[in-house]
Design a protein around this motif. Structure first.
Motif, PDB file in Angstrom:
ATOM      1  N   UNK A 280       1.138  -1.163  -0.170  1.00  0.00           N
ATOM      2  CA  UNK A 280       0.167   0.313   0.143  1.00  0.00           C
ATOM      3  C   UNK A 280       0.674   1.188   0.509  1.00  0.00           C
ATOM      4  N   UNK A 281       1.704   1.169   0.617  1.00  0.00           N
ATOM      5  CA  UNK A 281       3.060   2.391   1.192  1.00  0.00           C
ATOM      6  C   UNK A 281       3.919   2.562  -0.474  1.00  0.00           C
ATOM      7  N   UNK A 282       3.791   2.087  -1.143  1.00  0.00           N
ATOM      8  CA  UNK A 282       4.128   1.442  -2.386  1.00  0.00           C
ATOM      9  C   UNK A 282       3.687   2.240  -3.320  1.00  0.00           C
ATOM     10  N   UNK A 283       1.954   2.107  -3.417  1.00  0.00           N
ATOM     11  CA  UNK A 283       1.500   2.624  -4.202  1.00  0.00           C
ATOM     12  C   UNK A 283       0.927   3.647  -3.902  1.00  0.00           C
ATOM     13  N   UNK A 284       0.611   4.309  -2.455  1.00  0.00           N
ATOM     14  CA  UNK A 284       0.294   5.586  -2.165  1.00  0.00           C
ATOM     15  C   UNK A 284       1.924   6.394  -2.851  1.00  0.00           C
TER      16      UNK A 284
ATOM     17  N   UNK B 173       3.801  10.288  -6.899  1.00  0.00           N
ATOM     18  CA  UNK B 173       4.719  10.765  -7.579  1.00  0.00           C
ATOM     19  C   UNK B 173       3.316  11.168  -8.935  1.00  0.00           C
ATOM     20  N   UNK B 174       3.068  10.336  -9.443  1.00  0.00           N
ATOM     21  CA  UNK B 174       1.639  10.894 -10.545  1.00  0.00           C
ATOM     22  C   UNK B 174       1.499  12.529 -10.608  1.00  0.00           C
ATOM     23  N   UNK B 175       0.178  12.210  -9.451  1.00  0.00           N
ATOM     24  CA  UNK B 175       0.523  13.800  -9.973  1.00  0.00           C
ATOM     25  C   UNK B 175       0.758  13.987  -9.369  1.00  0.00           C
ATOM     26  N   UNK B 176       1.808  14.134  -8.853  1.00  0.00           N
ATOM     27  CA  UNK B 176       3.288  15.982  -8.932  1.00  0.00           C
ATOM     28  C   UNK B 176       3.107  16.069 -10.801  1.00  0.00           C
ATOM     29  N   UNK B 177       4.059  14.683 -11.650  1.00  0.00           N
ATOM     30  CA  UNK B 177       4.257  14.407 -12.682  1.00  0.00           C
ATOM     31  C   UNK B 177       3.107  15.819 -13.386  1.00  0.00           C
ATOM     32  N   UNK B 178       1.762  15.488 -13.237  1.00  0.00           N
ATOM     33  CA  UNK B 178       0.373  15.548 -13.734  1.00  0.00           C
ATOM     34  C   UNK B 178       0.372  17.304 -13.388  1.00  0.00           C
ATOM     35  N   UNK B 179       0.512  17.882 -12.607  1.00  0.00           N
ATOM     36  CA  UNK B 179       0.703  19.466 -11.298  1.00  0.00           C
ATOM     37  C   UNK B 179       1.770  19.634 -12.728  1.00  0.00           C
ATOM     38  N   UNK B 180       2.953  18.921 -12.342  1.00  0.00           N
ATOM     39  CA  UNK B 180       4.536  19.963 -12.690  1.00  0.00           C
ATOM     40  C   UNK B 180       4.587  19.813 -14.634  1.00  0.00           C
TER      41      UNK B 180
ATOM     42  N   UNK C 226       0.253   5.060 -17.559  1.00  0.00           N
ATOM     43  CA  UNK C 226       0.496   3.122 -17.780  1.00  0.00           C
ATOM     44  C   UNK C 226       1.223   3.020 -17.085  1.00  0.00           C
ATOM     45  N   UNK C 227       2.558   3.665 -17.451  1.00  0.00           N
ATOM     46  CA  UNK C 227       3.862   3.033 -16.963  1.00  0.00           C
ATOM     47  C   UNK C 227       3.458   2.951 -15.243  1.00  0.00           C
ATOM     48  N   UNK C 228       2.627   3.895 -14.581  1.00  0.00           N
ATOM     49  CA  UNK C 228       2.589   3.887 -12.989  1.00  0.00           C
ATOM     50  C   UNK C 228       1.199   2.848 -12.652  1.00  0.00           C
ATOM     51  N   UNK C 229       0.566   2.758 -13.625  1.00  0.00           N
ATOM     52  CA  UNK C 229      -0.206   1.569 -13.355  1.00  0.00           C
ATOM     53  C   UNK C 229      -0.316   0.416 -13.912  1.00  0.00           C
ATOM     54  N   UNK C 230       0.860   0.250 -15.034  1.00  0.00           N
ATOM     55  CA  UNK C 230       1.131  -1.157 -14.621  1.00  0.00           C
ATOM     56  C   UNK C 230       1.876  -1.477 -13.741  1.00  0.00           C
ATOM     57  N   UNK C 231       2.681  -0.906 -12.793  1.00  0.00           N
ATOM     58  CA  UNK C 231       3.598  -0.900 -11.213  1.00  0.00           C
ATOM     59  C   UNK C 231       2.993  -1.621 -10.740  1.00  0.00           C
ATOM     60  N   UNK C 232       1.639  -0.969 -10.517  1.00  0.00           N
ATOM     61  CA  UNK C 232       1.214  -0.705  -9.515  1.00  0.00           C
ATOM     62  C   UNK C 232       0.567  -1.965  -9.083  1.00  0.00           C
ATOM     63  N   UNK C 233      -0.429  -2.391 -10.790  1.00  0.00           N
ATOM     64  CA  UNK C 233      -0.894  -3.708 -11.152  1.00  0.00           C
ATOM     65  C   UNK C 233      -0.249  -4.868 -10.780  1.00  0.00           C
ATOM     66  N   UNK C 234       0.962  -4.848 -11.261  1.00  0.00           N
ATOM     67  CA  UNK C 234       2.222  -5.747 -11.080  1.00  0.00           C
ATOM     68  C   UNK C 234       2.307  -6.198  -9.441  1.00  0.00           C
ATOM     69  N   UNK C 235       2.587  -5.199  -8.592  1.00  0.00           N
ATOM     70  CA  UNK C 235       3.063  -6.051  -7.272  1.00  0.00           C
ATOM     71  C   UNK C 235       1.297  -5.608  -6.139  1.00  0.00           C
TER      72      UNK C 235
END
Length: 344
Positions: A253-257, A262-269, A317-326
């Motif tokens: 859960x900490x990894x996914x959070x 990180x994704x939210x920051x990337x979107x904002x930035x 897409x990369x973030x989603x794949x990583x979260x689903x894989x874990x």
């Protein structure tokens, strides 16, 4: 008996508030028993009180004995891991800054001395920040109580304390968190000190001509505190993975959070048009890399205009794949009730 009350107060004030009243009653009873044993029914004198309190020791030492867990900034349970990760972070910082210095010295050899001075200053400043990131991360881990089972327990050890052998599929290779820490630190160093080098660096006949940076350096600097904050969170996340050495639902859960943050920051930035260099294509033309109106120019311009939009989708897409894989790796093995997950 004024000294007794003052002594008890000095001890209990150094304990968590929820324990103070119970410890106060226990300590008061202990002192009364010791005084009774010492005086054997005779009146209690100041000398008797002083002797008993001296026998108990200083309030600071006695308070430590009453604590369920000694207070440390970095305790012995984590100190070896702390030193290892601190070493990894410092080496990563050194490598990142050295590469940045070497590239800048190669590009502008006439300014090597200025680059070297900046390099030394950067080593000191980012080194202090790296030390602070790691120390703060481990202090939070220590405070949060993420401890090996029964570390430092006062009760007698038994065979029941032996941990279960984890499923091999849940083991975390030591190289994984180390690689994560190195990547995070190099990412922070790159975007802090060398963001202007991200783009087209043009040489002609071995001579440096100029750079067309992808980012607007001044505007990008506004996001550096967010990058540093995420770097610290990443170090803490990878430190927990290294300490525990296996995937648990909490680690998952900490990894996914973290990935979500990180994704939210990337979107904002990266959705902020101000961080992109508005003169990128013009600079390519000025550096004689592109010719306006040519097929190559139109192709690169199309990629430049559309790529900034698609970049967010690629990151998603990369973030989603990583979260689903874990999730698929950890959850089926740790399958439990919904109530178990709520209690994490």
């Amino acid at each position: 008996m004024d000294y007794v009350q003052r002594y008890i107060y000095a001890v209990t004030q150094k304990l968590p508030e929820g324990q103070r009243e119970d410890i106060k009653l226990e300590l008061q009873g202990l002192i009364e028993d010791m005084l009774e044993e010492r005086t054997q029914g005779e009146p209690v004198s100041d000398g008797d009180i002083e002797a008993v309190l001296r026998e108990l020791g200083s309030p600071q030492e006695l308070a430590v004995k009453y604590r369920a867990w000694p207070r440390y900034l970095i305790g012995p349970a984590f100190f070896d891991a702390y030193i290892s990760i601190l070493r990894i972070v410092m080496i990563s910082i050194g490598i990142g800054l050295t590469v940045s210095f070497a590239v800048q010295a190669l590009i502008t050899p006439g300014e090597t001395l200025q680059h070297f001075i900046s390099y030394i200053v950067s080593i000191i400043t980012i080194g202090v920040q790296g030390f602070a990131w790691v120390t703060l991360s481990f202090a939070i881990i220590e405070y949060a109580g993420v401890k090996p089972k029964d570390w430092g327990s006062r009760r007698e050890w038994s065979l029941a304390d032996l941990p279960e052998i984890p499923d091999r599929r849940l083991l975390i290779k030591r190289s994984e968190p180390i690689a994560g820490i190195i990547f995070s630190v190099l990412f922070a160093v790159l975007f802090t000190f060398s963001v202007e080098l991200i783009g087209a660096i043009v040489f002609k006949e071995g001579q440096f001509i100029g750079t067309a940076s992808i980012f607007h350096v001044e505007n990008f600097a506004r996001y550096l505190p967010l990058i540093w904050g995420l770097t610290a969170l990443s170090i803490m996340k990878e430190s927990v993975k290294m300490i525990l050495g296996k995937w648990t639902r909490g680690v998952m859960l900490s990894h996914m959070a973290f990935n979500a943050a990180l994704f939210i920051l990337m979107v904002i930035m990266f959705k902020d048009p101000a961080i992109w260099n508005p003169h990128f294509m013009e600079q390519l033309v000025q550096l004689n890399v592109m010719t306006p109106g040519s097929e190559a120019f139109e192709w690169v311009e199309s990629i430049w205009n559309e790529g900034r939009k698609w970049f967010i989708y690629i990151v998603a897409l990369v973030t989603f794949i990583d979260m689903v894989t874990v999730f698929l790796k950890v959850y089926p093995i740790h399958k439990g009730s919904v109530e178990d997950i709520k209690n994490l």
